[in-house]
Design an enzyme around this catalytic site. Structure first.
Site, PDB file in Angstrom:
ATOM      1  N   THR A 281      51.285 -29.033   8.517  1.00 36.31           N
ATOM      2  CA  THR A 281      52.330 -28.823   7.514  1.00 36.31           C
ATOM      3  C   THR A 281      53.463 -28.007   8.115  1.00 36.31           C
ATOM      4  OG1 THR A 281      51.649 -26.660   6.626  1.00 36.31           O
ATOM      5  CG2 THR A 281      50.507 -28.619   5.791  1.00 36.31           C
ATOM      6  N   ASP A 282      54.598 -28.019   7.438  1.00 36.91           N
ATOM      7  CA  ASP A 282      55.615 -27.032   7.728  1.00 36.91           C
ATOM      8  C   ASP A 282      55.202 -25.731   7.042  1.00 36.91           C
ATOM      9  OD1 ASP A 282      57.937 -25.799   8.602  1.00 36.91           O
ATOM     10  OD2 ASP A 282      59.221 -27.495   8.078  1.00 36.91           O
ATOM     11  N   TYR A 283      55.969 -24.699   7.261  1.00 37.70           N
ATOM     12  CA  TYR A 283      55.668 -23.334   6.829  1.00 37.70           C
ATOM     13  C   TYR A 283      55.385 -23.269   5.318  1.00 37.70           C
ATOM     14  CZ  TYR A 283      56.171 -18.344   8.164  1.00 37.70           C
ATOM     15  OH  TYR A 283      55.967 -17.021   8.483  1.00 37.70           O
TER      16      TYR A 283
END
Length: 757
Positions: A281-283
């Site tokens: 995932t992104d942040y």
């Protein structure tokens, strides 16, 4: 005989790969057989420790204890072999099964040697040097203890209000796909056994560059045809190049956030495209799905795993909820095992199970990082990434004599040379434009320097720009006093070089702008300088296309230098003084004003296309501005001039899988040796679905001496005629096609052909 030998070699290679895969599978099967459910879920946890480089609003807690208990699969935001060794030792020596960690970082345009921002690099149209930039970045990153980079970012961006266009390769899917492949090859190299290769991570999957209103993290919504034809190809190109990992995007697709979108992450990415690596995932993207309206942390974590998302960045939704969801039947053991396996496979391929410390040679930084050779290449790439927008009266190149009024907030600024997302770059080592001019022109050029203006007079904006790193210095003098000083410098100089534009944090993540012009106080400076009557050269630094209507009408010359990285100042001076003849070509359209946005070259026609008749009312046009951009895709001038002949075709009628040769003669008709990017576009005027007015299908970068000419030939096959139809079938249809070859997307020579099935 030769063909037989190649087939034998291919067969042997295939057997070797199968044997390696079988060995890896056996190792991981044995390891996973020993793992508890907590340890498997722990591998899905990617954390960032406090006190290091944070690229989001949250940092992870209890990192050391979680590593010891096998609840962390990787770290990011930490680099340097000595620093990385400590958590790696915690994992290898203190966790029950001694599983090593991955170490990642946003290495976007170089590591400690900062290259130009990605949008700038794309304007070089130089795939070989682009690949080399990634190779150098990988070498530096691995010397600093890293084995995973969150790059390349390949999102197609047609809206310059979006701050992250700075990290993209612009608006075109064909060029963007070639750059994606080059970057993956550069990062990952040819041999995982080498200690200067990293896992590349293509991002942000998918459609992140199409956020509504150009506002970061916003919604996206588009047809499947548009998606497959224009926005998905660069991601697919990265997958085809063997990219090891994929990062999810923040936006939704078909009303489901990408991180929980099973059609995207499993059906398309894995089943249709054949991707076998890990998805991260992104942040905190899992946690943020609660705000999207998909449920609490347990619900959204289960949805993400169900969709095929393997690793949770920072949010720890997997770590804290998956075991409960497994007991409640919301996720399966198979899903957890599969995600865990993909992460372990990445570690295995990197050789971390054989030697967890193979990237932690403390002798390498001095040998491989920020070397003279790397800096020289950074300068070389930066000169090739600048675009000459205007050059009236042959104002440029400058003479290496006389006097220059060097003015503007970026003229002697060091802190903003690197550009956004330079995580490990050190601005203190960057070269300013003032230093570059001295280095290139020497003592025969007298510099009369005046800052002339701050970046902006908007105090709230300055606070926001300085919230994280404080790179915007503010001169306490009044705008009037600063302008007066600059005018005095101009009056005693032969020519004015004004270095203006954005501070580096005015573009990048969370840096969308509704007004993409030069800030008013900087424009006031330019207007005052114009009134002096001295020749005015405007050097622009920005992370996006800007609206430059006034500047284009009033400046004698304009050079878009973007943010050029460590060697910015030297590179700008190289171009200004003619050490290098600019050859960059825009990869994102420059609008006349924000009302034209989104504006891009490969748009569709309407049923009422505007054809230039001003009083023809019922046409698709504006009342107050031209439909045309200020500077089109592919545009860029040179200190010399080039002429193009008409297009010569090998045939006018073709059938089936024949190859068409289309040729133009390009001549250097000016006084300087120069490089030209010759661009091929194709149009399909009649099809079963509406097509773009033209699409880029090829380019060649050539070098010509004054008076020299060269035939440039493109081979065209039915493969380049293909498009996605209403059934999402990728095919071509017989009929008439237009072949366009020229210096940019608007200035082309055209020939017509008929191609039958």
């Amino acid at each position: 005989m030769k063909k037989t030998s190649l087939l034998i070699l291919a067969g042997l290679f295939s057997l070797q790969v199968q044997a390696q895969d079988a060995k890896m599978d056996a190792f991981i099967n044995k390891l996973m057989g020993q793992m508890t459910i907590d340890e498997k879920i722990g591998q899905l946890n990617l954390v960032t420790p406090g006190g290091f480089t944070a690229t989001g609003a949250t940092v992870s807690q209890n990192v050391e204890e979680n590593i010891k208990s096998g609840k962390v699969g990787g770290l990011f935001g930490i680099y340097d072999p000595a620093l990385v060794r400590k958590p790696q030792e915690l994992a290898v020596k203190n966790s029950r099964l001694h599983i090593p960690l991955l170490f990642g970082l946003d290495v976007i345009h170089g590591h400690k040697t900062s290259f130009p921002i990605p949008l700038a690099i794309s304007t070089s149209w130089d795939l070989e040097r682009i690949e080399k930039s990634a190779r150098i970045a990988a070498t530096e990153a691995t010397a600093d203890g890293l084995n995973w980079v969150f790059s390349p970012m390949v999102d197609i961006a047609r809206d310059p209000r979006w701050g992250r266009i700075s990290e993209s390769s612009g608006e075109d899917h064909y060029l963007g796909s070639l750059i994606a492949k080059a970057m993956v090859r550069g990062y990952q190299g040819k041999d995982w056994k080498s200690t200067n290769t990293v896992l590349a991570c293509v991002k942000h999957f998918a459609l992140y560059g199409a956020v509504e209103a150009g506002r970061d993290y916003n919604t996206t919504d588009m047809s499947r045809i548009k998606m497959f034809e224009y926005y998905l190809p660069p991601y697919k190109a990265a997958v085809d190049a063997g990219v090891a990992s994929v990062m999810t995007s923040f936006n939704e697709i078909d009303a489901i956030p990408a991180t929980a979108n099973k059609w995207l992450m499993t059906d398309l990415l894995r089943k249709q495209w054949g991707f076998k690596g890990l998805v991260v995932t992104d942040y905190t993207a899992i946690n943020e799905m609660t705000a999207h309206g998909l449920g609490d942390l347990q619900q959204v974590s289960a949805k993400a795993l169900n969709a095929g998302t393997d690793m949770d960045m920072v949010g720890e939704g997997y770590l804290t909820t998956l075991k409960k969801s497994l007991k409640e039947g919301k996720v399966t053991q198979k899903e957890i095992d599969l995600a865990c396996r993909r992460i372990l496979e990445a570690k295995y391929k990197l050789g971390l199970f054989d030697d967890p410390y193979r990237y932690l040679d403390e002798k390498r930084p001095a040998k491989d990082i920020f070397t003279a050779e790397n800096r020289a290449f950074a300068r070389e790439l930066a000169v090739r990434s600048q675009v000459l927008l205007k050059n009236a009266h042959q104002t440029l190149p400058l003479k290496k004599s006389g006097s220059i009024a060097l003015v503007g907030p970026l003229a002697n600024d060091r802190k903003n040379m690197l550009g956004t997302w330079n995580i490990a770059g050190d601005w203190k080592k960057a070269v300013t434009v003032a230093e570059g001019i001295t280095n290139v022109a020497g003592e025969k050029v007298k510099i009369n320097y005046a800052k002339g203006a701050n970046f902006t007079t908007d105090t709230l904006l300055i606070q926001r720009l300085n919230a994280q790193n404080g790179l915007v210095d503010v001169d306490p003098r009044s705008p009037e006093a600063m302008i007066e000083e600059a005018v005095q410098a101009a009056q005693k100089s032969d020519i004015i070089v004004a270095v203006v534009g954005e501070a580096q944090e005015m573009s990048g993540e969370a840096s969308s702008r509704s007004d993409i012009g030069i800030p008013d106080n900087q424009k006031d400076l330019l207007k005052a300088l114009k009134k002096t009557g001295k020749p005015l050269v405007v050097v622009l630094m920005s992370g996006r296309p800007l609206t430059l209507t006034w500047e284009n009408e009033n400046a004698d010359a304009m050079l878009e230098a973007w943010f050029g990285g460590t060697e910015s100042g030297n590179a700008v001076a190289d171009v200004l003084f003619g050490n290098y003849n600019p050859s960059g070509k825009l990869t994102a359209t420059f609008p006349r004003n924000v009302g034209q946005i989104p504006i891009y070259y490969n748009h569709k026609n309407t049923g009422r296309p505007y054809e230039g008749v001003l009083l023809d009312k019922f046409k698709s046009r504006y009342l107050d501005v031209s439909n045309d951009p200020l500077f089109p895709f592919g545009y860029g001038l040179s200190y010399t001039t080039f002429s193009y002949s008409d297009v010569k075709l090998s045939k006018s009628t073709l059938k089936g899988n024949e190859t068409l040769k289309a040729t133009v003669t390009v001549a250097n008709t000016g006084k300087y040796a120069g490089e030209e990017v010759v661009q091929l576009y194709l149009s399909d005027p009649v099809a079963s679905v509406t097509r773009a007015v033209k699409d880029l299908k090829g380019f060649q970068k050539i070098s010509l001496k004054p008076g020299e000419s060269k035939d440039v030939t493109f081979d065209i096959t039915p493969e380049q005629l293909k498009f996605y139809n209403s059934d999402l079938k990728y095919d071509w249809e017989a009929g008439e096609f237009h072949v366009h070859i020229g210096t940019n997307s608007s200035e082309v020579k055209t020939a017509k052909i008929t191609w039958n099935k």
